[in-house]
Enzyme design. Structure first.
Site, PDB file in Angstrom:
ATOM      1  N   TRP A 103       0.817  -1.207   0.000  1.00  0.00           N
ATOM      2  CA  TRP A 103       0.000   0.000   0.000  1.00  0.00           C
ATOM      3  C   TRP A 103       0.848   1.252   0.000  1.00  0.00           C
ATOM      4  CZ3 TRP A 103      -4.394   0.003  -2.084  1.00  0.00           C
ATOM      5  CH2 TRP A 103      -5.273  -1.085  -1.958  1.00  0.00           C
ATOM      6  N   ASP A 172      -1.469   6.743   6.279  1.00  0.00           N
ATOM      7  CA  ASP A 172      -2.551   5.903   5.758  1.00  0.00           C
ATOM      8  C   ASP A 172      -2.960   4.948   6.878  1.00  0.00           C
ATOM      9  OD1 ASP A 172      -4.228   4.117   4.517  1.00  0.00           O
ATOM     10  OD2 ASP A 172      -2.843   3.596   2.895  1.00  0.00           O
ATOM     11  N   LYS A 196     -12.719  -1.038   6.041  1.00  0.00           N
ATOM     12  CA  LYS A 196     -12.121  -1.980   6.971  1.00  0.00           C
ATOM     13  C   LYS A 196     -12.661  -1.765   8.383  1.00  0.00           C
ATOM     14  CE  LYS A 196      -9.127  -2.371   3.399  1.00  0.00           C
ATOM     15  NZ  LYS A 196      -8.325  -1.529   2.533  1.00  0.00           N
TER      16      LYS A 196
HETATM   17  C1  LIG Z   1      -7.717  -0.971   1.472  1.00  0.00           C
HETATM   18  C2  LIG Z   1      -6.566  -0.034   1.601  1.00  0.00           C
HETATM   19  C3  LIG Z   1      -6.392   1.064   0.747  1.00  0.00           C
HETATM   20  C4  LIG Z   1      -7.248   1.338  -0.481  1.00  0.00           C
HETATM   21  O1  LIG Z   1      -8.556   1.470  -0.279  1.00  0.00           O
HETATM   22  P1  LIG Z   1      -9.553   1.678  -1.536  1.00  0.00           P
HETATM   23  O2  LIG Z   1     -10.748   2.201  -0.858  1.00  0.00           O
HETATM   24  O3  LIG Z   1      -9.718   0.352  -2.201  1.00  0.00           O
HETATM   25  O4  LIG Z   1      -8.938   2.664  -2.454  1.00  0.00           O
HETATM   26  C5  LIG Z   1      -5.335   1.929   0.985  1.00  0.00           C
HETATM   27  N1  LIG Z   1      -4.478   1.699   1.982  1.00  0.00           N
HETATM   28  C6  LIG Z   1      -4.596   0.641   2.803  1.00  0.00           C
HETATM   29  C7  LIG Z   1      -3.623   0.468   3.908  1.00  0.00           C
HETATM   30  C8  LIG Z   1      -5.639  -0.259   2.640  1.00  0.00           C
HETATM   31  O5  LIG Z   1      -5.760  -1.317   3.461  1.00  0.00           O
END
Ligand SMILES: *Cc1c(COP(=O)(O)O)cnc(C)c1O
Length: 360
Positions: A103, A172, A196
């Site tokens: 990521w 993030d 999540k």
């Molecule tokens: C799932 C995730 C993303 C991306 O999310 P989307 O909504 O699919 O763009 C970005 N960073 C992390 C750490 C993630 O787990």
């Protein structure tokens, strides 16, 4: 009776059962209005109350200081990879990015379209999971430092907050936000895709310090423009109203659980239960450095991977779904976000134990 299913999906992930039932009960008749919350104008006083309450509950949960704005935006986590770069590199187009997994690499690819990115490894040695002990080679003149707190694919959760001095830290937190207490004041900007630990996919939450709201590139699209969104309470255009409402129900659920202290204790217990089992097994393994093991996403391998298909189909039959590992890592992955009760983790461990005994 409904069969209990435990869904270990990495995202979109399971939501708390209580929240789903509440949403179901109100689905076609929100607050006795005879319509769904989905059918309300985002400018109506009823919807604005929903939106404001969600924001306030999130502010309470994370104890967000007053000099930070909370934004509810669209485009998921990945949308913010672009948005944050465009919003922060308008005056100084240099940023440092710490790489800890897939990521953070994807975030770099987007930032490189906007400015100059220096890439720093977050690990020492070659195993790619031993966290670097604070000796960062950071640029004191960078616009910001970016890192991914929990790498969802590799199951690596950074065990400390990088020290960046005067340079704003951008994080993030898509797969770890709200899983334990957090000192928001250490960050310039925090963002998370919702699917999540917050709510339905498509929504992203951004928590940004006020002084960073005047750094945007002039070509930043208005739906991504943090300052414009902050000014318009995230309603420059029609926000994802239903996702925002559901996020609000999740925030209330978290408060009822006792807030982030309680969630942190619970998540720690869930993760320990699982790692202890795997570490004491010669049938399964997890190779992440113990210091950097995620509480949310746990990749694990069967030491005999010819049994993978049998494992997955028997797990499915036992009501334990979505355990297949990410295609780049292989093996299995159990994602155990806030909504996963400890009973689900126990059920998985019990199943794994029976499976191991049957096959060794
Ligand atoms: C799932 C995730 C993303 C991306 O999310 P989307 O909504 O699919 O763009 C970005 N960073 C992390 C750490 C993630 O787990």
């Amino acid at each position: 009776m409904e069969k209990t299913i435990y869904n270990f999906s990495a995202g979109p992930a399971m939501l708390p059962v209580e929240v789903m039932k509440e949403a179901q009960a109100q689905f076609r008749n929100f607050n006795d209005m005879g319509v769904s919350v989905m059918e309300l104008s985002h400018r109506s006083s009823e919807y604005i109350a929903v939106a404001k309450e969600a924001e306030q509950d999130l502010r309470d949960l994370l104890q967000v200081p007053d000099n930070y704005k909370i934004l509810f935006l669209q485009g998921g986590g990945r949308g913010q990879f672009s948005a944050l770069a465009m919003n922060l590199m308008g005056k100084n187009a240099n940023a440092d990015y710490i790489v800890t997994g897939q990521w953070s690499k994807s975030a770099i690819a987007e930032a490189e379209k906007v400015g100059k990115v220096r890439v720093l490894n977050g690990f020492e040695g070659n195993d790619n999971t031993t966290p670097l002990a604070h000796h960062w080679d950071l640029d004191p003149n960078a616009a910001y430092v970016h890192y991914c707190v929990n790498e969802t694919v590799e199951g690596v959760e950074y065990p400390f907050i990088p020290e960046t001095g005067e340079v704003p830290l951008v994080a993030d937190m898509s797969s770890t936000i709200l899983s334990r207490p957090l000192d928001v004041s250490k960050f310039g900007l925090i963002y998370a895709g919702a699917q999540k630990n917050i709510g339905p996919s498509g929504l992203a939450v951004v928590i940004v310090r006020d002084d960073l709201l005047d750094q945007a590139c002039p070509q930043t699209p208005i739906v991504m423009d943090y300052a414009a969104m902050a000014k318009a309470d995230s309603m420059v255009n029609t926000p994802p109203t239903y996702a925002w409402y559901l996020a609000g129900l999740v925030f209330k659920w978290l408060k009822r659980q006792g807030g982030l202290e309680a969630m942190g204790e619970r998540n720690k217990a869930k993760a320990e239960l699982f790692y202890n089992y795997v570490d004491n097994s010669d049938f399964y393994s997890n190779s992440v450095h113990p210091q950097a093991r995620s509480w949310m996403n746990i990749p694990f391998q069967l030491n005999d991977d010819s049994l993978n298909d049998a494992f997955l189909s028997q797990a499915q039959a036992a009501g334990l779904t979505t355990l297949k590992g990410h295609r780049s890592v292989g093996g299995m992955r159990a994602s155990i976000y806030n909504a996963m009760p400890i009973e689900g983790v126990q059920a998985l461990v019990d199943f794994m134990d029976v499976f191991a005994k049957q096959h060794s």
